[in-house]
Write a protein that holds these residues in place. Sequence first.
Motif, PDB file in Angstrom:
ATOM      1  N   THR A  50       0.848  -1.186   0.000  1.00  0.00           N
ATOM      2  CA  THR A  50       0.000   0.000   0.000  1.00  0.00           C
ATOM      3  C   THR A  50       0.883   1.236   0.000  1.00  0.00           C
ATOM      4  O   THR A  50       1.732   1.396   0.881  1.00  0.00           O
ATOM      5  N   LEU A  51       0.679   2.087  -0.988  1.00  0.00           N
ATOM      6  CA  LEU A  51       1.363   3.378  -1.043  1.00  0.00           C
ATOM      7  C   LEU A  51       0.389   4.437  -0.583  1.00  0.00           C
ATOM      8  O   LEU A  51      -0.671   4.626  -1.188  1.00  0.00           O
ATOM      9  N   GLY A  52       0.734   5.147   0.490  1.00  0.00           N
ATOM     10  CA  GLY A  52      -0.073   6.263   0.953  1.00  0.00           C
ATOM     11  C   GLY A  52       0.371   7.541   0.262  1.00  0.00           C
ATOM     12  O   GLY A  52       1.556   7.875   0.258  1.00  0.00           O
ATOM     13  N   ILE A 226      -3.048   7.714   7.047  1.00  0.00           N
ATOM     14  CA  ILE A 226      -2.019   7.141   6.168  1.00  0.00           C
ATOM     15  C   ILE A 226      -1.081   6.231   6.959  1.00  0.00           C
ATOM     16  O   ILE A 226      -0.695   5.155   6.497  1.00  0.00           O
ATOM     17  N   SER A 230      -0.566   2.316   5.502  1.00  0.00           N
ATOM     18  CA  SER A 230       0.421   2.319   4.418  1.00  0.00           C
ATOM     19  C   SER A 230       1.690   1.547   4.731  1.00  0.00           C
ATOM     20  O   SER A 230       2.156   1.510   5.870  1.00  0.00           O
ATOM     21  N   VAL A 233       4.987   5.744   2.005  1.00  0.00           N
ATOM     22  CA  VAL A 233       4.274   7.023   1.958  1.00  0.00           C
ATOM     23  C   VAL A 233       4.985   7.960   0.990  1.00  0.00           C
ATOM     24  O   VAL A 233       6.216   8.092   1.021  1.00  0.00           O
ATOM     25  N   ALA A 247       6.729   3.773   5.634  1.00  0.00           N
ATOM     26  CA  ALA A 247       5.909   4.521   6.581  1.00  0.00           C
ATOM     27  C   ALA A 247       6.611   4.680   7.929  1.00  0.00           C
ATOM     28  O   ALA A 247       6.626   5.767   8.506  1.00  0.00           O
TER      29      ALA A 247
END
Length: 337
Positions: A50-52, A226, A230, A233, A247
């Motif tokens: 997961t990219l925030g 986030i 994440s 980030v 993160a």
Amino acid sequence: MSTTAGQNNALFEARNVVKHFPIHGGLLGREVGRVHAVDNVSFRIMPGETLGLVGESGCGKSTLGRTLLKLIEPSSGEILYNGKDISSLSPGEMRPLRRDLQIIFQDPFASLNPRMSVFEILSEPFEIHGLFKSKEERKTRVQELLEEVGLQPSSISRYPHEFSGGQRQRIGIARALALKPKLIVADEPVSALDVSIQSQILNLMMDLKEKYSLSYIFIAHDLAVIEHISDYVAVMYLGQIVEYAKATSLYEKPSHPYTKALISSIPVPEVTDKKEKMVLEGDVPSPINPPSGCRFHTRCPFAQDICRSSAPEPKSVEGSSAEHTSACHFTNKLPKV
């Protein structure tokens, strides 16, 4: 960015993506200016990550999300899915890939057709892609989707206005999940919801990520949200990524002045120290005429002459992971805040 992680195995990659919107004026409708919504954005997402994507309103986050899925055509740059550049594909060529690349919108009420029942909303993707051709098959799959997102299968015949905001967002998540995608762009999916509901939706999305090995691009302006969801980030300011990191690394050791200001503004239940907060003055400058040099210099308390004349390149942050970069002339030299 994320250049050290197995490049050939990346699920999704942006390379110098640009999106400018022309402004037309005058009697002849000539181009008189451009909105620099997204400028040379690059990053990479591995399967299951997961990219925030975080920043203030007006920084280009939502435009970037839509551009990456080609809901808006990019002005230039490359968008790679499983190593294939999709940036120049036609709508017809993109259609088969829509199964793998989905989006959850910010406003669950505006994104759901009020004249369609839940069954019609959630079965529409199957009709478009020729799946579950009988009505009974579609009904069974829609009921399974409702259970997946914590809604009663019996609500299949109800309409969006009969649900609460949080329930409507669950329907939006079910629609994004319907075709079993590999990547979902979540465009501020909890910002329109009550705080008590936000955590439920976040936990649901994290559970679905683990169950289906999903990757997310999670867009938000709230760094606390986030941090919760994440793996990596990217901090965005006026169309550009100014800091990128894991993160844990970003929150432990923010390097860019803009990131420092955002993190210092996160509310805490009880202040136990006298740490000074960075307060940003003014608003984000107009993307029609972005500042020269470093785009953040008009609001940066550490700005010097070089910041006004020269755009900084991303540099590695000392004492952090190899993938922690900050686009500041004084990376590793700023005073602690």
